[in-house]
Write a protein that holds these residues in place. Structure first.
Motif, PDB file in Angstrom:
ATOM      1  N   GLU C 267       5.743  -7.015  -1.565  1.00 35.86           N
ATOM      2  CA  GLU C 267       4.385  -6.840  -2.084  1.00 35.86           C
ATOM      3  C   GLU C 267       3.322  -6.897  -0.997  1.00 35.86           C
ATOM      4  O   GLU C 267       2.380  -6.110  -1.005  1.00 35.86           O
ATOM      5  CB  GLU C 267       4.072  -7.901  -3.148  1.00 35.86           C
ATOM      6  N   PHE C 268       3.487  -7.841  -0.047  1.00 33.28           N
ATOM      7  CA  PHE C 268       2.389  -8.002   0.905  1.00 33.28           C
ATOM      8  C   PHE C 268       2.178  -6.750   1.730  1.00 33.28           C
ATOM      9  O   PHE C 268       1.074  -6.446   2.176  1.00 33.28           O
ATOM     10  CB  PHE C 268       2.577  -9.250   1.773  1.00 33.28           C
ATOM     11  N   CYS C 269       3.292  -6.012   1.898  1.00 32.45           N
ATOM     12  CA  CYS C 269       3.180  -4.771   2.659  1.00 32.45           C
ATOM     13  C   CYS C 269       2.467  -3.706   1.830  1.00 32.45           C
ATOM     14  O   CYS C 269       1.602  -2.984   2.320  1.00 32.45           O
ATOM     15  CB  CYS C 269       4.576  -4.298   3.056  1.00 32.45           C
ATOM     16  N   GLU C 270       2.806  -3.668   0.556  1.00 33.85           N
ATOM     17  CA  GLU C 270       2.104  -2.768  -0.363  1.00 33.85           C
ATOM     18  C   GLU C 270       0.621  -3.074  -0.335  1.00 33.85           C
ATOM     19  O   GLU C 270      -0.230  -2.183  -0.278  1.00 33.85           O
ATOM     20  CB  GLU C 270       2.636  -2.981  -1.790  1.00 33.85           C
ATOM     21  N   ALA C 271       0.339  -4.376  -0.395  1.00 31.56           N
ATOM     22  CA  ALA C 271      -1.059  -4.801  -0.436  1.00 31.56           C
ATOM     23  C   ALA C 271      -1.791  -4.343   0.819  1.00 31.56           C
ATOM     24  O   ALA C 271      -2.910  -3.818   0.753  1.00 31.56           O
ATOM     25  CB  ALA C 271      -1.139  -6.312  -0.585  1.00 31.56           C
ATOM     26  N   ALA C 272      -1.131  -4.528   1.970  1.00 30.67           N
ATOM     27  CA  ALA C 272      -1.752  -4.139   3.233  1.00 30.67           C
ATOM     28  C   ALA C 272      -2.021  -2.637   3.256  1.00 30.67           C
ATOM     29  O   ALA C 272      -3.070  -2.179   3.730  1.00 30.67           O
ATOM     30  CB  ALA C 272      -0.859  -4.533   4.403  1.00 30.67           C
ATOM     31  N   ARG C 273      -1.077  -1.885   2.693  1.00 32.91           N
ATOM     32  CA  ARG C 273      -1.256  -0.436   2.659  1.00 32.91           C
ATOM     33  C   ARG C 273      -2.416  -0.074   1.731  1.00 32.91           C
ATOM     34  O   ARG C 273      -3.223   0.785   2.015  1.00 32.91           O
ATOM     35  CB  ARG C 273       0.027   0.224   2.197  1.00 32.91           C
ATOM     36  N   ALA C 274      -2.453  -0.797   0.596  1.00 28.45           N
ATOM     37  CA  ALA C 274      -3.507  -0.529  -0.374  1.00 28.45           C
ATOM     38  C   ALA C 274      -4.862  -0.827   0.233  1.00 28.45           C
ATOM     39  O   ALA C 274      -5.864  -0.191  -0.096  1.00 28.45           O
ATOM     40  CB  ALA C 274      -3.285  -1.361  -1.629  1.00 28.45           C
ATOM     41  N   LEU C 275      -4.921  -1.791   1.144  1.00 24.25           N
ATOM     42  CA  LEU C 275      -6.191  -2.141   1.782  1.00 24.25           C
ATOM     43  C   LEU C 275      -6.569  -1.140   2.861  1.00 24.25           C
ATOM     44  O   LEU C 275      -7.627  -1.238   3.471  1.00 24.25           O
ATOM     45  CB  LEU C 275      -6.094  -3.537   2.402  1.00 24.25           C
ATOM     46  N   GLY C 276      -5.663  -0.200   3.139  1.00 26.92           N
ATOM     47  CA  GLY C 276      -5.997   0.859   4.076  1.00 26.92           C
ATOM     48  C   GLY C 276      -5.784   0.504   5.536  1.00 26.92           C
ATOM     49  O   GLY C 276      -6.369   1.122   6.419  1.00 26.92           O
ATOM     50  N   GLY C 280       0.277   1.171  12.453  1.00 27.16           N
ATOM     51  CA  GLY C 280       0.597   0.308  13.583  1.00 27.16           C
ATOM     52  C   GLY C 280       0.210  -1.125  13.304  1.00 27.16           C
ATOM     53  O   GLY C 280       0.950  -2.058  13.609  1.00 27.16           O
ATOM     54  N   ARG C 281      -0.945  -1.299  12.670  1.00 31.28           N
ATOM     55  CA  ARG C 281      -1.406  -2.649  12.385  1.00 31.28           C
ATOM     56  C   ARG C 281      -0.479  -3.339  11.403  1.00 31.28           C
ATOM     57  O   ARG C 281      -0.118  -4.506  11.563  1.00 31.28           O
ATOM     58  CB  ARG C 281      -2.830  -2.589  11.826  1.00 31.28           C
ATOM     59  N   ILE C 282      -0.080  -2.599  10.363  1.00 27.78           N
ATOM     60  CA  ILE C 282       0.837  -3.180   9.368  1.00 27.78           C
ATOM     61  C   ILE C 282       2.140  -3.581  10.040  1.00 27.78           C
ATOM     62  O   ILE C 282       2.654  -4.684   9.860  1.00 27.78           O
ATOM     63  CB  ILE C 282       1.115  -2.174   8.229  1.00 27.78           C
ATOM     64  N   LEU C 283       2.646  -2.658  10.886  1.00 28.29           N
ATOM     65  CA  LEU C 283       3.940  -2.913  11.520  1.00 28.29           C
ATOM     66  C   LEU C 283       3.891  -4.128  12.441  1.00 28.29           C
ATOM     67  O   LEU C 283       4.714  -5.033  12.346  1.00 28.29           O
ATOM     68  CB  LEU C 283       4.391  -1.668  12.293  1.00 28.29           C
ATOM     69  N   PHE C 284       2.894  -4.131  13.333  1.00 29.16           N
ATOM     70  CA  PHE C 284       2.927  -5.158  14.371  1.00 29.16           C
ATOM     71  C   PHE C 284       2.264  -6.464  13.949  1.00 29.16           C
ATOM     72  O   PHE C 284       2.606  -7.518  14.451  1.00 29.16           O
ATOM     73  CB  PHE C 284       2.300  -4.623  15.660  1.00 29.16           C
ATOM     74  N   ARG C 285       1.304  -6.384  13.024  1.00 31.17           N
ATOM     75  CA  ARG C 285       0.627  -7.600  12.626  1.00 31.17           C
ATOM     76  C   ARG C 285       1.245  -8.222  11.384  1.00 31.17           C
ATOM     77  O   ARG C 285       1.151  -9.428  11.179  1.00 31.17           O
ATOM     78  CB  ARG C 285      -0.863  -7.310  12.361  1.00 31.17           C
ATOM     79  N   HIS C 286       1.828  -7.390  10.511  1.00 27.20           N
ATOM     80  CA  HIS C 286       2.293  -7.931   9.234  1.00 27.20           C
ATOM     81  C   HIS C 286       3.811  -7.975   9.117  1.00 27.20           C
ATOM     82  O   HIS C 286       4.357  -8.916   8.571  1.00 27.20           O
ATOM     83  CB  HIS C 286       1.712  -7.129   8.069  1.00 27.20           C
ATOM     84  N   LEU C 287       4.474  -6.918   9.591  1.00 30.18           N
ATOM     85  CA  LEU C 287       5.923  -6.857   9.375  1.00 30.18           C
ATOM     86  C   LEU C 287       6.695  -7.611  10.448  1.00 30.18           C
ATOM     87  O   LEU C 287       7.521  -8.457  10.154  1.00 30.18           O
ATOM     88  CB  LEU C 287       6.396  -5.399   9.323  1.00 30.18           C
ATOM     89  N   LEU C 288       6.413  -7.298  11.716  1.00 25.27           N
ATOM     90  CA  LEU C 288       7.213  -7.887  12.797  1.00 25.27           C
ATOM     91  C   LEU C 288       7.185  -9.416  12.814  1.00 25.27           C
ATOM     92  O   LEU C 288       8.224 -10.034  12.998  1.00 25.27           O
ATOM     93  CB  LEU C 288       6.788  -7.315  14.147  1.00 25.27           C
ATOM     94  N   PRO C 289       6.005 -10.034  12.621  1.00 28.24           N
ATOM     95  CA  PRO C 289       6.019 -11.499  12.628  1.00 28.24           C
ATOM     96  C   PRO C 289       6.982 -12.082  11.595  1.00 28.24           C
ATOM     97  O   PRO C 289       7.554 -13.142  11.801  1.00 28.24           O
ATOM     98  CB  PRO C 289       4.567 -11.857  12.292  1.00 28.24           C
ATOM     99  N   ASN C 290       7.169 -11.347  10.492  1.00 32.11           N
ATOM    100  CA  ASN C 290       8.095 -11.840   9.470  1.00 32.11           C
ATOM    101  C   ASN C 290       9.545 -11.696   9.877  1.00 32.11           C
ATOM    102  O   ASN C 290      10.420 -12.316   9.294  1.00 32.11           O
ATOM    103  CB  ASN C 290       7.857 -11.108   8.152  1.00 32.11           C
TER     104      ASN C 290
END
Lengths: 330, 341, 380
Positions: C267-276, C280-290
């Motif tokens: 969900e958090f990834c969906e949310a990040a996408r929904a926020l526009g 690259g930001r989603i990948l490196f700031r949200h996905l990789l740390p996980n």
């Protein structure tokens, strides 16, 4: 099931081709070439150039690749300059020795590893579990060549005299000198004798990892609901574990078979070197040191091919042991 | 001699801190052929109670305390092990579980798993056992048993899986069936079918049935008698009809208020506030008092005893209630005049 | 009291507060290093005029002595104020993981062993009884008795066929083994993470291309590929590191890709996408740390694995060129004298086992602490 197997097999073919390609290009990247082994003091550059041309080394890379691949597909692996014989013959002589060693070690490693792992899982948290955890991690962390030397230190002929052991095992080669003259039965015994230490080394190295994996897998399984069902049914505990538990616990272990196959082959390279075992590994090391490129090329491909086939086998085995895979795919 | 007689059962879970008193002194009586329902929220200890009966508590997941007694036809089950316990398991006392998906072994066909139980508990040869296995599959309403017997659990629907589980439980011709939330994981329509099936086979085989559920509706459809469990203790027990007609304990009334059935959908839903506290940390006094709408001072201080509810006086003679008889309630509302003696 | 104790003896305040492991380790480290500095004072002084290695050793000595003292003093004072030890309450999954890790005795033992190994490596110029190339036979006028000498008080682990002290060579050899392991895994993890993340996140043709390459490289037994690469190129330390990294990145890439694929669906990834947010930001700031937890585990276990492989290469004579001692080549040296001088092959092997064991213990502990399956259970 059939279509599942077929698809897996078909997927392996392009991978094998890719492996062959990778081998060829890695080797062609290397500085110096096959002609350089004919280099003698006092040789004129013209002579060397002539040799190069006669070996086809002057052609563009892609042409050489095409020619090599074509010959390769026809089973022509080239000619070994050092052994003075076709590479295929040299490899066919070495391959069975490696397969005997590897399959024996694989069998015993999984047998011991599964037994130890199941025992640990059943006795989780006990003193026995801790001890076995320590032992398996110890062997798991050990370089195989060093373990081989340690085993030689304890079980060779000189060790027997030193420690007064009642037994010893040969530490070099595949048979004793003059074994050809022995009766068939004695000859067989002699071979088995030579197999003991190399197989033991490889087995110990691998079994540690297998046991660690089986333990985790079985611990997972033992906590499942269907184990409780099996107990509620009134089954004796041994059957609960050995039938209902093990059958499920072994499913991921089949994957491990695929993972460990390359690991095992890496191990054989070093073990064959230590025990002078005339197999693929020793052949590879010798050919590399002698810059016998056709042998290296074919040997590397063969190792890659064995891994691909091993993985294919693991995939197929996976379908056999897990009905969920079997049914959903065919 | 009763079919099942549980006395002062205490099953605790060892934790790093205080022991979790998950089942804390439960008495239960079940006669031959009788069906009893055990109702409580998650955390009330009902599943642990059922597992205690067959000694199926997971390792490190609970231990029966000394002084507890579980007798099956007079035979003490607490501390029993070995061959006799295995004969009882699946033979005389069978059990079915909440999740038919995970409770069936995924790598064996359902026929194989039922056959295993038949061969274990019945003196039949291979062919006769196979015959019996197919009969059982038909008995529990699985169409085309011959074909389904070779299916693996993942190929069956949830309802069919639970039917297969029931067939496996019936394989040993048990005289007592423990059903732990057998319909919770199923659709409502399937739930009704399974309950009907349970009722039918129980009547036909003359089995005792202990049906465990969080849902008063489910239990009331099948059982003769109901025990309401809260905080590891029985808070109310009695014949199904009497409890449904006139619940006494505030918790029982709360359960009635938070259930929803077709004919009373115009009534407001009244959920019980809060949730079951941790079993390591029961409140002082009545364990229900923090959530009770009718809480009194005394409830916070002293724990009430289980008393026959209809008479509102006198000592308790048979805890857990006599079959078909009166009610037992654990609440100060009833025994106000007794002074807690 | 605790404050003063920390001022006098590092680790003492922790010991007094019952933290035996941390306090004991600090005290042991501090006293050990102090003893070293005093007994080898001439070398420490000489190091001021020495080469880079000497300077590094000097710096390490000073920093660890000071660091341990400062840590103990400040941690002692802080725990006096708050009544708690340091490191508590650090938020986030990794913080939680560290707390779980700290409860694992075996893993801590492994971590301590690793620290000691690297410390010994850095302090080798002070620690080693002899120079690595020191050949006593020639010094003592051709006295060949030092050749293959058994372990004794002078040569704790004996000498080899050139009368060289084994212990000293193991210490100097640790530079090769330990550094190569660290560097190769660093490179391979970086490369593998980058390519795996791209493959998992972008999918499509990029994914196919990268994963087919991964399949191909992984189709070889690692050692076979290694010896081929290393043998074909002039053997420098650089080639060995590159070869080790090149043969390891695919497994990391495969793991990271799997993680990213799983995380992408959450969900958090969906949310990040929904926020526009940008890709690259989603990948490196949200996905990789996980995916960091499994990555750390893979890297730690990978170091142990790489040390063994490097030793294998050196054993075959294909590793870093002879002359520079490496544990693998030392075992190989002892092979010819196995029955006459068991110590030559045995002790370097022990060093390998111990180092690899330590990394595996830490890796196991990290896996338990950051258990990916546990988080999977929470997801369900």
């Amino acid at each position: 099931m059939l279509s599942f197997s077929l698809r897996r097999t078909l997927l392996a073919i392009p991978l094998l081709l890719g492996v062959a390609t990778l081998v060829f290009f890695v080797l062609s990247l290397a500085p110096g070439d096959a002609a350089s082994i004919y280099l003698r003091p006092g040789m004129t550059p013209e002579t060397l150039e002539h040799i190069r041309r006669s070996m086809g080394l002057d052609d563009p890379l892609l042409i050489r690749y095409g020619r090599w691949l074509l010959a390769f597909l026809q089973g022509d692996f080239g000619y070994s300059h050092f052994y003075q014989m076709p590479v295929r013959d040299r490899i066919l002589a070495a391959l069975p020795n490696t397969l005997i060693l590897a399959s024996g070690a694989l069998f015993f490693a999984f047998l011991i590893g599964i037994l130890v792992g199941v025992l640990q899982a059943v006795k989780e948290g006990s003193f026995l579990d801790s001890v076995l955890s320590g032992v398996t991690l110890f062997f798991y962390s050990m370089p195989s060549f060093w373990l081989a030397l340690m085993l030689i230190l304890f079980f060779s002929l000189s060790a027997m005299k030193l420690w007064n052991w009642p037994f010893s095992f040969p530490v070099s080669g595949i048979q004793s000198p003059g074994a050809d003259l022995l009766a068939p039965w004695d000859q067989f015994r002699d071979r088995i004798h030579h197999l003991v230490l190399p197989t033991l080394t490889l087995t110990l190295i691998l079994a540690g990892g297998v046991a660690r994996y089986v333990r985790t897998s079985m611990l997972d399984v033992i906590r499942q609901d269907y184990i409780r069902t099996a107990r509620a049914k009134g089954l004796p505990e041994t059957r609960v574990i050995m039938k209902h538990g093990l059958r499920n616990g072994l499913i991921p272990v089949v994957t491990l078979f695929g993972v460990y196959f390359p690991f095992l082959l890496s191990g054989t390279v070093l073990i064959e070197y230590v025990f002078a075992w005339p197999g693929m590994g020793q052949l590879m090391v010798e050919s590399i040191l002698r810059k016998d490129l056709p042998v290296v090329l074919a040997g590397t491909f063969l190792f890659g091919g064995m891994v691909v086939l091993g993985n294919l086998l693991a995939d197929l085995l996976y379908g056999v042991v897990d009905p969920r895979i079997r049914q959903s795919d065919g | 001699m009763s079919l099942l007689e549980i006395q002062k059962l205490r099953t605790h879970i060892r934790t790093a801190g205080d022991d979790a008193r998950a089942v804390d002194g439960v008495d239960l009586l079940l006669e031959e052929g009788e069906s009893v329902g055990l109702v409580g929220e998650s955390g009330s200890g009902k599943t642990l109670l059922a597992l205690s009966i067959l000694g199926l508590l997971p390792e490190g997941g609970g231990a029966i305390l000394p002084g507890s007694s579980i007798r099956f036809r007079g035979e003490e089950l607490v501390g029993m092990g070995g061959k006799r316990l295995r004969e009882i398991r699946g033979g005389e006392v069978a059990m079915i579980f909440q999740e038919p998906m995970t409770s069936l072994n995924p790598v064996f066909s359902v026929g194989n798993q039922i056959l295993e139980a038949v061969e274990l508990h019945r003196p039949l040869n291979r062919d006769a056992a196979k015959e019996e296995m197919l009969r059982l599959l038909g008995e529990v309403g699985i169409p085309d048993p011959e074909a389904r017997a070779g299916d693996y659990p993942h190929q069956l629907s949830g309802g069919m899986r639970q039917r297969a589980m029931i067939a496996m439980a019936l394989a040993g011709e048990p005289s007592l069936l423990l059903a732990d939330e057998p319909t919770t994981a199923l659709d409502v329509t399937v739930e009704a079918q399974i309950l009907q099936l349970l009722k039918r086979v129980q009547a036909r085989m003359g089995m005792g049935l202990l049906l465990i559920s969080h849902d008063l509706n489910v239990v009331s459809r099948v059982c003769d008698r109901i025990l309401i469990l809260y905080g590891g203790k029985v808070v109310e027990a009695g014949p199904t009809q009497k409890i449904l007609d006139a619940p006494i304990h505030p918790y029982t009334r709360g359960l009635m208020g938070s259930r929803l059935s077709f004919d009373d959908r115009r009534r407001t839903l009244r959920p019980i506030p809060g949730e079951v506290p941790e079993a390591t940390d029961w409140p002082r006094g009545c364990r229900f008092h923090p959530r009770c709408p009718e809480v009194m001072d005394r409830c916070r201080r002293e724990e009430p005893r289980l008393l026959p509810g209809t008479e509102r006086k006198g000592a308790v003679e048979v805890q857990g209630g006599a079959p078909g008889g009166g009610r037992d309630v654990r609440c100060w509302l009833l025994a106000g005049e007794e002074g807690g003696a | 009291m605790g404050r003063r104790a920390g001022f006098l003896l590092p680790g003492l305040p922790q010991l007094l507060r019952g933290r035996v492991l941390g306090g004991g380790f600090a005290l042991f480290l501090w006293l050990g290093l102090l003893t070293l500095a005093v007994t080898r004072f001439d070398r420490v002084r000489g190091a001021l005029l020495g080469d880079l290695d000497d300077w590094i050793a000097l710096l390490t000595l000073a920093m660890v002595l000071g660091g341990v003292w400062l840590w103990s003093f400040r941690a002692g004072r802080r725990s006096m104020v708050t009544g708690r030890g340091s490191g508590e309450g650090s938020p986030g999954a990794l913080g939680q993981g560290w707390r779980a890790f700290r409860r694992n005795r075996m893993a801590l033992l492994g971590l301590g062993t690793i620290c000691l190994f690297y410390l010994a490596m850095l302090l080798t110029p002070f620690l080693a009884p002899f120079e690595p190339e020191f050949r006593e036979a020639y010094e003592v006028g051709g006295d060949m008795t030092r050749r293959l000498a058994a372990p004794s008080s002078v040569h704790l682990m004996g000498t080899d066929e050139f009368s060289q002290d084994i212990l000293s060579r193991i210490l100097y050899g640790s530079r090769i083994s330990l550094t190569i392991g660290l560097l190769a895994v660093g490179i391979s993890v970086t490369l593998g993470t980058f390519l795996g993340a791209i493959a998992g996140y972008w999918g499509g043709l990029v994914d196919t291309a990268i994963m087919r390459l991964v399949d191909m490289v992984m189709a070889f037994p690692r050692l076979v590929l290694l010896i081929v690469i290393v043998a074909l190129f002039p053997t420098t330390i650089f080639i060995v590191i590159v070869a080790l990294a090149f043969t390891q990145w695919p497994s990391t890439a495969r793991m990271v890709r799997g993680e990213i694929l799983a995380l992408k669906e959450r969900e958090f990834c969906e949310a990040a996408r929904a926020l526009g947010f940008s890709r690259g930001r989603i990948l490196f700031r949200h996905l990789l740390p996980n995916a960091l937890g499994p990555l750390i585990v893979v890297a730690t276990l990978g170091i142990g694995n790489t040390i063994v492989l490097e030793a294998g290469l050196s054993f075959l004579g294909l590793g870093v060129q002879a002359g520079t001692p490496s544990w693998g080549s030392m075992v190989s040296d002892g092979r010819d004298y196995l029955m006459d001088a068991w110590w030559v092959a045995t002790f370097p092997g022990f060093a390998i086992v111990l180092a690899v064991l330590a990394f595996n213990l830490v890796g196991d502990g990290l896996r338990d602490a950051l258990d990916p399956r546990q988080s999977e259970g929470a997801r369900r």
